[in-house]
Enzyme design. Structure first.
Site, PDB file in Angstrom:
ATOM      1  CE  LYS A   1       1.102   3.716 -10.758  1.00 25.06           C
ATOM      2  NZ  LYS A   1       0.538   5.085 -10.806  1.00 25.06           N
ATOM      3  CG  HIS A   2       1.034   0.567  -6.243  1.00 25.26           C
ATOM      4  ND1 HIS A   2       2.374   0.227  -6.249  1.00 25.26           N
ATOM      5  CD2 HIS A   2       0.989   1.899  -6.520  1.00 25.26           C
ATOM      6  CE1 HIS A   2       3.101   1.308  -6.495  1.00 25.26           C
ATOM      7  NE2 HIS A   2       2.283   2.333  -6.677  1.00 25.26           N
TER       8      HIS A   2
ATOM      9  CG  ASN B   1     -12.690  -3.367   5.175  1.00 21.75           C
ATOM     10  OD1 ASN B   1     -13.091  -4.521   5.148  1.00 21.75           O
ATOM     11  ND2 ASN B   1     -12.386  -2.727   6.295  1.00 21.75           N
TER      12      ASN B   1
ATOM     13  CG  HIS C   1      -6.868  -9.857   3.727  1.00 23.49           C
ATOM     14  ND1 HIS C   1      -7.766 -10.865   3.944  1.00 23.49           N
ATOM     15  CD2 HIS C   1      -7.382  -8.758   4.335  1.00 23.49           C
ATOM     16  CE1 HIS C   1      -8.774 -10.424   4.677  1.00 23.49           C
ATOM     17  NE2 HIS C   1      -8.567  -9.134   4.924  1.00 23.49           N
TER      18      HIS C   1
END
Length: 538
Positions: A289-290, A432, A538
């Site tokens: 999800k996302h 993180n 990232h």
């Protein structure tokens, strides 16, 4: 120095009297050429193209009749001649150009049909260096650029997919092209030569071992214009780069509505993650999800793996992406369709499973034919304002690492298995990252936080929520292992994992306070292993 612009006005309509055809891909060639001939267009061609047209019964002149010079050097030199380039570049409305063409017997070329030597396909086939070099086209790009520059008078076609559009335009306009079409075709032509040069320069950089070449060119071919991007006010398109890696870009969509920008992004993340698990060893399922996993598990079969993955965070799984590392079977399909799902992606699917998914008309089913190799080299590109960040793909695999036990207690065999599992998953979670795992399944995931402590706490809270939803008396983090994508800068992140009930830890190490973190692990009886490799994402 700059070149002075020619002030001759461009005509709207240009009659196509002569066409030069030189193609490596013969798809649709004969039908297109017959349509041209029916409009009274003279056909001029080269080598194999000329032979194909002649065998189809079409009247065709050899290009050597225009140049007065035979093909030489195994066909390397055949169109690089003023008889060709003058016919492409001559500005018909310029008196001096017309005079030069007349003096030198140069006939105008109104339509150029060229597709290039199959460099990209030859490279992908694993051919020898000599064969790859021989498939670098020289004459083709030169003609394309010449004709496209002179699009005021010349129409250039570089893709068989455009034959129908061009022929329809000619038929509608009595054998003439209009300036709008010629400009559109010119833009496509320059895009094609740019992509071709990008492929050639990329191959040279790769073969020379240049990880950061002085200049880099990146090209893609539009696979689909998307309704919008991440948000409705953003425009977007999906482009294929030609990489042969199994995944969303090379998949077949068997059913369901069109993929959105976010669907494509999330599906790629899901399938790259599930590719970490060897299907010969275990079945594996990832629910995304996302772009972050909300549940990942391995098991004896896909049904067991799916149920374990779903149990990690059943709330977030609603409207998610499900990726499988094995053939989708009917039992697994039945389990998945019980929960609202956007996309299922798998290497293959049984007919019965396809029929089950088909009952959900909006659910997309993608079949890839294989899994992405997590160890394969590749390139990752990200745009920033005014530039590009380019790096190699993160192809580090935990099974290839020499894990170092740094605590008084070594992990048990079961803990070590879960530690490897958790670190595979952590590689694909936004930094993180904290991942709790037990029994080959994630039981808590903390992603994308500014503080590693927060990630540990969020993951633990997710596990508590899942326990309540399942009616369990305690969260599954009790007795779990924990993975961190990067080192613990302080002991506080580790202590949060202790509070959640973790018994073993895997992390890269490398902090100035490693000794402090290790001492905290020893104080609480944890086993800890260091990987020496981090997985920032990232």
């Amino acid at each position: 120095m700059s070149v002075q612009a020619n002030a001759t006005p461009l005509p709207d309509r240009v009659r196509i009297r002569r066409a030069l055809l030189s193609v490596s891909d013969k798809t649709g060639l004969v039908e297109f050429s017959k349509g041209l001939a029916a409009l009274g267009v003279e056909l001029v061609s080269t080598g194999g193209t000329s032979k194909t047209l002649a065998e189809a019964g079409l009247a065709v002149r050899d290009v050597s009749e225009l140049t007065g010079f035979p093909e030489i050097m195994d066909g390397r030199v055949k169109t690089l001649h003023p008889g060709v380039h003058g016919g492409l570049l001559g500005i018909r409305g310029d008196a001096a150009h017309r005079q030069a063409m007349d003096e030198h017997g140069i006939a105008g070329i109104d339509l150029l049909v060229v597709n290039l030597y199959p460099f990209e396909e030859t490279r992908a086939s694993g051919a020898s260096r000599e064969t790859i070099v021989e498939n670098i086209d020289i004459g083709g790009p030169a003609m394309i650029r010449a004709g496209a520059k002179n699009h005021g008078y010349v129409a250039v076609v570089v893709d068989p997919a455009d034959y129908g559009e061009v022929l329809a335009g000619l038929e509608a306009n009595g054998g003439e092209t209009d300036i709008a079409l010629r400009r559109t075709l010119a833009g496509r032509a320059f895009a094609r030569t740019a992509a071709y040069d990008a492929a050639v320069s990329g191959w040279f950089a790769e073969s020379l071992g240049e990880t950061t070449p002085k200049r880099i060119a990146i090209a893609g071919e539009l696979a689909e214009a998307l309704r919008y991007g991440e948000n409705p006010h953003q425009s977007a398109g999906f482009y294929r780069t030609g990489e042969s890696r199994s995944g969303v870009a090379t998949a077949r969509q068997l059913q369901g509505k069109a993929l959105s920008y976010n669907n494509i992004n999330d599906t790629d993340a899901a399938f790259e993650l599930v590719g970490e698990f060897d299907p010969a060893r275990t079945a594996a399922v990832a629910i995304i999800k996302h772009a972050n996993p909300c549940g990942v598990a391995e098991g004896g079969d896909l049904v067991a793996a799916y149920k374990a993955a779903l149990a990690c965070d059943p709330v977030s799984a609603f409207g998610g992406i499900v990726a499988l590392n094995r053939r989708l079977d009917a039992r697994t399909a039945e389990a998945i369709v019980k929960v609202f799902t956007e996309v299922i992606i798998a290497p293959e699917a049984d007919d019965e499973a396809i029929a089950i998914v088909a009952a959900k008309k909006n659910l997309r089913l993608l079949i890839t034919g294989g899994l992405p190799d997590p160890r394969a080299a590749g390139r990752f590109v990200k745009s920033v304002a005014g530039g590009l960040l380019v790096q190699s793909r993160d192809n580090g695999v935990v099974d290839d690492l020499d894990l170092k036990v740094v605590t008084k207690r070594a992990p048990s065999a079961a803990e070590l298995s879960d530690l490897r599992f958790a670190f595979r998953v952590a590689k694909h979670v936004k930094s993180n990252t904290i991942v709790y795992a037990k029994g080959g399944a994630t039981v808590g995931i903390g992603a994308g936080q500014m503080s590693r402590v927060d990630s540990a706490r969020i993951a633990a809270r997710k596990a508590e929520d899942a326990a309540k939803a399942a009616g369990a008396d305690k969260p599954a983090t009790i007795g779990s292992v924990v993975a961190s994508d990067a080192f613990f800068p302080f002991a506080d992140g580790l202590l949060s994992a202790v509070e959640a009930g973790a018994t073993a830890v895997i992390q890269p190490g490398g902090s100035m306070r490693d000794d402090e973190v290790i001492a905290a692990a020893d104080e609480h009886g944890l086993a800890m292993v260091l990987t020496g490799m981090r997985h920032f994402r990232h």
